[in-house]
Scaffold this active site. Structure first.
Site, PDB file in Angstrom:
ATOM      1  N   HIS A  86       0.817  -1.207   0.000  1.00 25.72           N
ATOM      2  CA  HIS A  86       0.000   0.000   0.000  1.00 25.72           C
ATOM      3  C   HIS A  86       0.856   1.263   0.000  1.00 25.72           C
ATOM      4  O   HIS A  86       0.316   2.360  -0.083  1.00 25.72           O
ATOM      5  CB  HIS A  86      -0.989  -0.006   1.171  1.00 25.72           C
ATOM      6  CG  HIS A  86      -0.362   0.112   2.525  1.00 25.72           C
ATOM      7  ND1 HIS A  86      -0.185  -0.973   3.354  1.00 25.72           N
ATOM      8  CD2 HIS A  86       0.103   1.176   3.206  1.00 25.72           C
ATOM      9  CE1 HIS A  86       0.357  -0.569   4.492  1.00 25.72           C
ATOM     10  NE2 HIS A  86       0.543   0.729   4.423  1.00 25.72           N
ATOM     11  N   ASP A 117       0.904  -7.718   1.416  1.00 28.03           N
ATOM     12  CA  ASP A 117       1.242  -6.310   1.656  1.00 28.03           C
ATOM     13  C   ASP A 117       2.756  -6.084   1.645  1.00 28.03           C
ATOM     14  O   ASP A 117       3.347  -5.658   2.645  1.00 28.03           O
ATOM     15  CB  ASP A 117       0.637  -5.869   2.992  1.00 28.03           C
ATOM     16  CG  ASP A 117       0.510  -4.354   3.086  1.00 28.03           C
ATOM     17  OD1 ASP A 117       0.788  -3.670   2.083  1.00 28.03           O
ATOM     18  OD2 ASP A 117       0.142  -3.858   4.160  1.00 28.03           O
ATOM     19  N   SER A 200       4.661   4.453   9.789  1.00 29.63           N
ATOM     20  CA  SER A 200       5.598   3.365  10.043  1.00 29.63           C
ATOM     21  C   SER A 200       5.379   2.186   9.108  1.00 29.63           C
ATOM     22  O   SER A 200       6.025   1.158   9.263  1.00 29.63           O
ATOM     23  CB  SER A 200       5.501   2.902  11.499  1.00 29.63           C
ATOM     24  OG  SER A 200       4.205   2.403  11.769  1.00 29.63           O
TER      25      SER A 200
END
Length: 1028
Positions: A86, A117, A200
């Site tokens: 993402h 991811d 983060s």
């Protein structure tokens, strides 16, 4: 985790999300000391980078925008950075990496996993000249429950943040972020209480030896839990990339990483749950025997995507036992088999309610159902439906999916996430079908479109789509991902299409719709008498005024393109009622308030109360001060029947409305039903006092309006008439902003009567021929009126207050004699910056007389300006008698002449929209001395100005040290700047605060263009100033 809201949403607080700590299995204590951690972090921190990413377009699960995230170097020699999917984005992305010593380098996406991811950026290792760093090794095998970890990354926008934690789980379900966005699945995640926040995403999760044992991905904001992605599949993908890079030449080439899928989602369920699902005891024993002692459950089908290999073969609740004859209870084993079997058949053995079943399924290429191209048309982004969203919405992959509706589809009411099924009567099954249909349509064509939405999936919705008549947007383009360069290549989507235009520049409809229109008109002719009789009988209880005025009323629906939201306009969609003030064979004119038609860059549709038809119209006059606009339509578009039924209202500017007078308030409801009521005027000359909005936009000033004794007309607009239906005022809508405290506000609308006198004057000038610039209206060039105004904002003060300020008694008597009702004097609230009155009048001045004649109201000032227009030999100045700080004085003040075109030029540079400052900005009383011709009115998400912070409500006064006093100078300076160059921009905010910033020009995704209104054709025309 990425620094944007959708990535940090907390999960639903359901039982399944209540996370519990597992009992730690035995493991060897590492006994890491503080010195060990210091050494590990000393090596790790230089390899961690801050990623500043910009999604240039909405695509698939992501919207356009700019954000911060984290990545880390996993291959120093080849220049590879690991981060989250993402962050890499599935669509067009521009990104930069900042190392710990603040060296910045561009990075380019080389891989984003279709499901999991993680993704990779590449960079040029030679570009890092001043930093000594080493790559971070990946050690997925080192992860175990109870392991002490550190998460090193850009947490909550901080450049480097180090958070401590302990691994609590290795088999946490993949986190669920959004029901209509990206979600990971078919994998375990790790969990720890490290409390990471936005920014983060992509941080390395390291052990005391400085090895990355997982990749930080998400967190649960309702607790301190953080979720880490395991690295086994990352290591596999990295090996493919490294081999591909070594086999290539000097530059990167696309590397094929095989990924297989059955288009089915599995979840890991405990053995107790599988027994409840019907798993046979013998099967459970077989699985336990074939699995490690630590195994706690089996894989169960959670969902299946329609049209995929597993569709109608697997069902939710099926318990997987074997794949290709091997007991499979872990995601990693299942995915390894699928990735190695793309295009081949695999055998699945499973139990459904205790019944053993076996199927053979063909493994599909996951990349083939992950879109790598999109169509951009009228600001909309449309592409094949991805596997991610097909899984979310339970639709077939590859359907035509609206990622961003843009303007044309938004205007039709098509929402984001819609699936287009039909356009202009033709089925749409893929993107090429849509392009083929659009290529046949003319500008201005109105055609039906059918779509479905996942929120109402069982019903198709039908809307009318209008092809843009003006050049609001670039021609339709196809963007295709180029994995070699990391950018998306654009090509024209359409060849030369239909160009048939009507004489007035309005595009003709498509043939099918023209036929329908003809039939509609024939029906109207055949039933003309019946229509009249039904109209009469339907309005049997209506007043005379209502029956007379109904054929003159028009309902407006106005849309403003996102590319032309000029002058601080606060919405893209407006509704309101106007009144026809002129109707002939050549031209029809309608008056309406400026809270309905706010700017000239609008698409206006008119629906007539007298005849069931909807036709386009064009803005021909926007009064620079008063709250009204005049719109032109083509009477021939009504057809013979419509043109004979529709008529213009009779205007009655004199005598003015008096207090206590009875008037009829007549308006239209949203369903085009006439509504009216007899009312009494309570205040015929109420002075408006509308404060400036946070983002300056048009507000009515120097206006007196009519107030009634009832709130009956608070929800609609219309007209005020006498008992015979003659229009005395426009019942118009006004916009203001109500402020609550320091930071909160909301838009508020109210309606008041606008005397018809000023509208009548402008109408007479348009019909008789004015002295102003020419404008093409319905194929005929007509001179349009100019308006002379005193650019000073005034407000009334009671004479009793004026006496307290020291105004002489003789002036008080003279003003009271002139206006015994209002008994007021006008005071100066402020002068518009850049006007001829600036520096001559001061705030608080009382204006007593103009040319020796006492004045008490705004109309007196306008009458004085009108006298200057009639006497050509007079100077363009007014002799004002004012009272300032206890002294009476004479001042000669110049007037300004304005046209009714509004803003007619806008330039888009790097995603910001610049124009000349509009009157609402100048009314604040400040313009920068360095130059004030380049005002930033809006900005675009995902653009360079979004990325670097060049936002609205400021002037650009210098570019690379060169002054930009006006738009032409700005164009000359910016067109010399090449793609990828950093630009130094000096700005001045509305509050006067100067600022200098730098930004990087991106001509690939954000070319510099200009949109300008051409009065000779009455069309908005687009021109590319600089592009690649």
């Amino acid at each position: 985790m990425e620094d944007s809201s959708e990535r940090i949403e907390s999960e639903p607080s359901e039982m399944k999300d209540e996370l519990s700590m597992e009992i730690d299995p035995p493991f060897n204590e590492n006994h890491a000391t503080a010195e060990d951690w210091r050494k590990a972090l000393h090596n790790v921190v230089p390899a961690v980078v801050v990623l500043r990413t910009t999604a240039c377009r909405a695509f698939d699960t992501e919207s356009a925008g700019a954000s911060y995230a984290t990545g880390f170097v996993v291959d120093k020699r080849r220049g590879i950075i690991l981060t989250n999917r993402h962050v890499v984005k599935p669509g067009p992305v521009v990104a930069e990496a900042t190392f710990v010593n603040r060296e910045e380098i561009p990075v380019y996406p080389i891989y984003r996993d279709p499901v999991h991811d993680f993704g990779f950026f590449r960079y040029d290792p030679a570009a890092i000249q001043f930093l000594s760093y080493e790559e971070i090794p990946l050690a997925p095998e080192a992860a175990c429950v109870g392991l002490e970890i550190r998460v090193v990354g850009n947490d909550s926008g901080e450049k480097i943040s180090i958070l401590a934690g302990t691994l609590a789980r290795l088999d946490r379900d993949a986190p669920h972020y959004k029901k209509d966005g990206y979600n990971d699945f078919n994998t375990f995640y790790m969990q720890a209480a490290s409390g990471t926040k936005g920014g983060s995403s992509g941080s390395p999760v390291i052990d005391w030896k400085g090895r990355a044992i997982a990749l930080n991905a998400g967190s649960k904001t309702s607790s301190a839990s953080a979720f880490f992605f395991p690295l086994e599949r990352v290591v596999r993908a990295l090996n493919f990339l490294q081999k591909g890079r070594d086999s290539g030449q000097d530059k990167w080439e696309a590397v094929s990483i095989s990924r297989g899928t059955l288009q089915a989602t599995f979840v890991h369920k405990g053995f107790d749950e599988t027994r409840r699902l019907g798993l046979q005891t013998e099967t459970e024993q077989l699985v336990r025997h074939a699995s490690p002692l630590s195994e706690t459950g089996m894989l169960v089908v959670d969902s299946v995507v329609p049209g995929g290999p597993a569709y109608k073969n697997l069902e939710p609740g099926d318990v997987l036992v074997r794949m290709n004859g091997e007991v499979t209870t872990q995601f990693l084993k299942m995915e390894t088999l699928l990735d190695d079997s793309v295009g081949q058949k695999v055998e699945l053995e499973f139990e459904r309610g205790g019944t053993p079943l076996t199927v053979q399924l063909t493994v599909e290429d996951l990349h083939s159902i992950t879109p790598n191209h999109f169509l951009e048309i009228s600001g909309a982004v449309i592409h094949p439906l991805s596997y991610q969203q097909a899984r979310n919405f339970r639709f077939h992959c590859g359907l035509v999916y609206v990622s961003e509706p843009g303007y044309m589809l938004y205007r039709a009411g098509v929402p984001r996430h819609a699936i287009i099924k039909k356009l202009s009567g033709e089925d749409i099954s893929n993107l090429q079908d849509l392009i083929n249909v659009v290529s046949k349509l003319c500008k201005g064509a109105r055609v039906p479109l059918e779509y479905i939405s996942y929120t109402d999936r069982h019903r198709r919705k039908s809307v009318l789509v209008t092809i843009d008549r003006h050049e609001w947007y670039a021609p339709p383009q196809i963007y295709t991902r180029d994995d070699n360069s990391g950018i998306w290549i654009q090509t024209q989507a359409l060849g030369p299409g239909p160009t048939s235009q009507l004489a007035n520049g309005v595009a003709s409809m498509d043939t099918e719709e023209s036929d329908n229109t003809t039939k509609e008109q024939r029906v109207g002719e055949d039933e003309d008498e019946d229509e009249d009789s039904s109209l009469e009988s339907g309005n049997g209880n209506a007043s005379v005024a209502e029956r007379v005025i109904e054929p003159t009323l028009v309902m407006f629906e106005v849309y403003v393109p996102s590319s032309c939201m000029l002058d601080g306009v606060h919405s893209q969609h407006f509704l309101g009622t106007g009144v026809i003030i002129y109707h002939s064979q050549e031209m029809g004119l309608v008056a309406v308030d400026k809270n309905t038609v706010a700017i000239s860059a609008s698409d206006v549709m008119l629906s007539f109360a007298a005849f069931p038809i909807e036709i386009p119209a064009e803005v021909v006059f926007l009064h620079p001060v008063h709250n009204y606009a005049i719109i032109a339509y083509d009477p021939s578009a009504l057809g013979p029947t419509g043109a004979s039924v529709v008529r213009a209202a009779e205007l009655l500017p004199e005598p003015g409305v008096r207090r206590g007078e009875s008037v009829y308030l007549v308006g239209l409801s949203r369903s085009l039903q006439t509504t009216s009521r007899k009312s009494v005027v309570t205040n015929p000359c109420a002075a408006l006092n509308i404060s400036s909005a946070d983002s300056p936009r048009y507000r009515a000033t120097n206006m007196e309006v009519i107030e009634l004794d009832t709130d009956f007309g608070s929800s609609f607009s219309g007209v005020l008439t006498d008992k015979e239906g003659r229009v005395k005022a426009l019942w118009g809508s006004f916009s203001t902003q109500l402020k609550y405290g320091l930071n909160s506000s909301e838009d508020h609308q109210f309606v008041r009567g606008i005397p018809i006198h000023s509208i009548s004057q402008v109408l007479e000038n348009i019909i008789s021929g004015a002295k102003g610039p020419s404008l093409l209206i319905n194929g005929i060039t007509r001179p349009m009126p100019l308006v002379r105004i005193l650019e000073v904002e005034l407000y009334p003060t009671l004479l009793s207050k004026a006496r307290s300020f020291g105004l002489a008694n003789n002036w008080i008597q003279a003003l009271a004699k002139k206006d015994p009702v209002r008994r007021q004097v006008l005071r100066v609230k402020g002068c518009l910056a850049g006007s001829k009155a600036e520096n001559l009048l001061e705030q608080g001045d009382m204006v007593l007389a103009i040319n020796k004649k006492p004045i008490t109201c705004f109309q007196d000032v306008e009458d004085a300006c009108h006298v200057l227009d009639l006497a050509d030999d007079m100077e363009e100045k007014l002799e004002l008698t004012i009272f300032r700080q206890g002294r009476e004085m004479e001042v000669s003040v110049g007037t300004d002449v304005r046209d009714g075109n509004g803003t007619t030029r806008v330039i888009n540079w790097c995603g910001c929209f610049v124009q000349e400052p509009h009157p609402a900005v100048r009314a604040l009383g400040f313009l920068p001395e360095e130059g004030h011709g380049v005002y930033v009115t809006r900005w675009s998400h995902g653009s360079p100005v979004h990325r670097y912070g060049l936002y609205a409500l400021q002037w650009i006064v210098e570019v690379n040290g060169k002054p930009t006093p006006n738009l032409d100078a700005f164009v000359n300076v910016t067109k010399e700047i090449e793609d990828g160059e950093f630009v130094r921009v000096r700005t001045v905010h509305l509050n006067g605060k100067p600022r200098v910033l730098t930004l990087k020009q991106d001509l690939h995704y954000w070319p510099t263009w200009e949109l300008k209104f051409d009065p000779q054709t009455s069309m908005w025309q687009r021109k590319i100033i600089k592009s690649l």
